[in-house]
Design an enzyme around this catalytic site. Structure first.
Site, PDB file in Angstrom:
ATOM      1  N   HIS A 146      40.475 -27.545  22.637  1.00 53.04           N
ATOM      2  CA  HIS A 146      40.012 -26.800  23.811  1.00 53.04           C
ATOM      3  C   HIS A 146      38.961 -25.757  23.440  1.00 53.04           C
ATOM      4  CE1 HIS A 146      43.307 -23.792  22.840  1.00 53.04           C
ATOM      5  NE2 HIS A 146      42.413 -22.938  23.309  1.00 53.04           N
ATOM      6  N   ASP A 192      45.909 -30.653  19.678  1.00 55.56           N
ATOM      7  CA  ASP A 192      44.814 -29.781  20.118  1.00 55.56           C
ATOM      8  C   ASP A 192      43.967 -29.335  18.923  1.00 55.56           C
ATOM      9  OD1 ASP A 192      43.172 -28.026  21.445  1.00 55.56           O
ATOM     10  OD2 ASP A 192      44.774 -26.913  22.431  1.00 55.56           O
ATOM     11  N   SER A 233      43.399 -18.793  19.624  1.00 57.36           N
ATOM     12  CA  SER A 233      43.288 -20.248  19.673  1.00 57.36           C
ATOM     13  C   SER A 233      42.454 -20.736  18.493  1.00 57.36           C
ATOM     14  CB  SER A 233      42.630 -20.691  20.979  1.00 57.36           C
ATOM     15  OG  SER A 233      43.467 -20.458  22.076  1.00 57.36           O
TER      16      SER A 233
END
Length: 720
Positions: free
Chosen positions: A84, A226, A655
């Site tokens: 992402h 991810d 992240s």
């Protein structure tokens, strides 16, 4: 009794503030955290994590794109981050013919790696405590308004002075950033080196990298691969340079070693990254304000937009690709806002905040110090005054700025000025400039019918929450000319505005006129939104008078209270490099429910739903699962690990952060938090807050077995 109740709550709160709470400054680790980290299981010296005099793990952790974190995993500049985080760059290279979002992308050699326009990766070379220097500068430069100590513009000037005074040479790509911490009670400078030639190396299909999508976002258990891979390129001398075919993969100072040994419940782990923002020093009044303004508007405005977008995205692949990144970005903090508000209520965070602030006020009374009470009273008065304004400001921002791509129409001011001057040369120059801006604009909104649907929904939603008398000025026009019909107004924008269509613009630009610009619906709409933002900004500025000074005093008091209770302190996150540590740990979100600390590929197959785009499983992955073809990446019992959780203190910006074991080896990549832990931006709860991480073994399995990109595996340093 009241005092005993407050003391009880505060004591339980302080006891819950284990050593793993905190987004710690690397410069404080040696003094504040080393002993606690070693007691929890750290097996390496802190100097091997951060060493101001030498190379350490810190030098392999990068700021990815300004909003995420990445880690260098090979000597030739290969960077691992989240799918992402790389999503917009993957989208940048995607089309209906080459749909890398759906199908994934793997460069099978260096020549196939794709340059990513606008993407940067930044290393932190040095971190310096410059508190004394900044305070000395503030003494030399009187600040009658009392705001210079937090002013980015002023701090940039001070940073330039510091560079000169210290004889620091800033080569191309290097900058010195100076930031305030603890509300302006402390300052650090960061010497940064930024690379702009970044190339996409690999990304799994969204059915792996985004598996579970919105349904699983912020949830646990997770089964999402991810991750994505990029490479840093530099000039032949290793210095930052714009994209060039002659650039070479960067030979880095440090890359991470990867461990395949896995983890078990209770194992020590730590994470380094660039957490964006949190607000641990908020008062209870500020928490309530956040719930009722920012979180409320993110919930309801984004929900309305996303429903429209998703319906259109599911109908057309080209529309899906165009809006994919925007939708994902919107949905991420839409669900965050919902979960945070629910958690703040469920965990009685307001009670905890009230107990904490009463403890500080009581301490002030005992010391005969009224500054804390004065600061608290001032913050409370400011919140009461600004909350209605902030509510409206957030409505404008979410409904009419963030949501409406067609409101990014080019600025016509230069052409207006030129037309008023009646100077032919100025008119020609302004016309050419507007034509080029229009080319970019129309390329950015290729689906006007979708924009029209979104515009109608957002005006209706804005009007639902903002009373008639408070709405931005364009609503007077809508009421007078369109009898209050917002749908008819949006239709008129696209039918008649010079930016409503390419044909309208081409007709206008052949013979531009002031009358047409001054009566143009889209232009008037944009001016009205801008004016609404300006008016709320002015009102907020007035309401916030003296807030920074009061907040600075309040933060100082809260840190002194923590120190008085024998606790280490840490500043709120502000997109600077931090470390957080804890352990691999399961948790119980509710009575009778235990969420295990890891997931496996079996869970992916259990969630599979071929009729739901969020839970489609690629055929090749299913075949690998059937064959149990996991290579060296399987668990001892033969299953394939996918994700795991740790009780570290994370937030947005973490992240892509590397997850290390006790030896400082890479075991995973952080990508999310759990729903029960979304209150962590305001109040950390170790019992319920978890960071969700992709197991590095799943990442390598996908690269080697699914993508058959063993050449990538070959350049990694792996410990069996």
């Amino acid at each position: 009794m009241k005092k005993l109740f407050i003391t009880s709550i505060l004591t339980s709160c302080l006891l819950a503030a284990h050593a793993d709470e905190g987004m710690w400054m690397l410069t404080d680790l040696k003094q504040q955290n080393e002993v606690a980290m070693q007691e929890l299981g750290l097996l390496i010296p802190v100097d091997s994590i951060y060493n101001p005099e030498g190379i350490a793990l810190k030098d392999a952790v990068v700021h990815f794109g300004g909003g995420c974190t990445g880690e260098v995993i090979s000597a030739e500049g290969l960077v691992l981050t989240n799918h992402h985080c790389g999503y917009s760059s993957i989208q940048q290279h995607s089309s209906v013919e080459h749909d890398y979002l759906t199908d994934g992308f793997w460069a099978m050699n260096r020549g196939e790696e794709l340059p990513c326009k606008g993407l940067t990766i930044t290393f932190i070379d040095r971190i310096m405590d410059v508190t004394s220097y900044v305070q000395a500068q503030l003494q030399k430069d009187p600040d009658p308004q009392g705001i210079n100590y937090l002013s980015p513009k002023y701090l940039k000037t001070v940073a330039q002075r510091f560079v000169q005074s210290e004889g620091i040479v800033l080569t191309p790509g290097c900058t010195l950033e100076l930031k305030a911490f603890y509300g302006g009670n402390k300052y650090y400078a960061f010497l940064k080196k930024t690379y702009s030639d970044i190339r996409l190396v690999g990304a799994p299909p969204s059915s792996i990298g985004k598996f579970g999508a919105d349904t699983d976002n912020w949830m646990w258990p997770r089964h999402t691969g991810d991750f994505s891979l990029f490479r840093i390129y530099a000039a032949p001398d290793g210095e930052p340079a714009p994209y060039s075919a002659t650039n070479m993969p960067l030979r880095v100072k440090r890359h991470l070693n990867i461990s395949l040994q896995g983890y078990k419940e209770g194992d020590f782990a730590f994470i380094m990254g660039f957490p964006g923002r949190n607000w641990r020093y908020m008062t209870s009044d500020e928490v309530e304000e956040r719930m009722q303004t920012t979180n409320f508007m993110r919930h309801h405005m984004r929900d309305a937009r996303q429903q429209v977008l998703m319906e259109q995205m599911l109908k057309d692949d080209a529309v899906r690709i165009h809006y994919a990144s925007k939708y994902a970005s919107s949905a991420n903090y839409w669900k965050n806002a919902i979960g945070m508000n629910e958690g703040l209520v469920r965990l009685h965070v307001l009670d905890t905040k009230r107990a904490q602030q009463e403890a500080l006020l009581q301490r002030g009374r005992e010391l005969g110090d009224t500054t804390y009470q004065t600061a608290f009273d001032r913050i409370r008065a400011i919140v009461e005054k600004r909350q209605p304004v902030l509510y409206h400001q957030q409505a404008i921002q979410e409904a009419l700025v963030t949501a409406l791509d067609f409101m990014r129409i080019p600025n016509t001011a230069s052409l207006v000025t030129a037309l008023k001057s009646k100077d032919k040369e100025r008119i020609r120059t302004a016309t050419d400039s507007l034509r080029m801006a229009a080319d970019k604009y129309f390329a950015s909104v290729p689906y006007p019918e979708v924009e029209k649907l979104v515009g109608k929904e957002m005006l209706r939603t804005y009007a639902r929450y903002i009373p008639q008398e408070q709405r931005i000025g364009i609503f007077k026009v809508i009421n007078q000319r369109f009898k209050g019909d917002t749908d008819a107004f949006i239709d008129a924008c696209f039918e008649y505005s010079i930016f409503g269509s390419r044909e309208n613009f081409d007709k206008f630009i052949r013979k531009p006129s002031l009358r047409k610009i001054n009566s143009d619906w889209m232009v008037l709409f944009k001016y009205s939104i801008t004016d609404g933002l300006l008016q709320t900004a002015i009102a907020t500025l007035d309401a916030n008078r003296d807030y920074n000074a009061a907040h600075k005093t309040w933060v100082k008091g809260m840190t002194e209270l923590r120190q008085a209770n024998g606790q280490p302190i840490y500043p709120d996150a502000n997109s600077t490099l931090r470390l957080t540590y804890g352990k691999v740990a399961s948790y119980s979100p509710a009575d009778g429910i235990v969420n295990e600390y890891y997931t496996t590929l079996d869970g992916v197959m259990q969630k599979e739903d071929p009729d739901n785009w969020e839970f489609v499983v690629p055929d090749k992955l299913k075949q690998l699962w059937r064959d149990k073809d996991y290579g060296r990446y399987a668990l001892p019992d033969g299953r394939m690990p996918v994700c795991f959780i740790v009780d570290t203190d994370n937030t947005g910006g973490n992240s892509g952060s590397p997850v290390f074991n006790a030896k400082g080896e890479l075991i995973g990549t952080a990508f999310d938090r759990n729903y029960e832990g979304l209150t962590g931006d305001i109040a950390f709860r170790p019992s319920s807050q978890r960071a969700a991480c992709v197991d590095i073994r799943y990442t390598l399995f996908i690269i080697e077995k699914y993508a058959e990109a063993s050449h990538i595996i070959d350049e990694l340093s792996i410990t069996e």
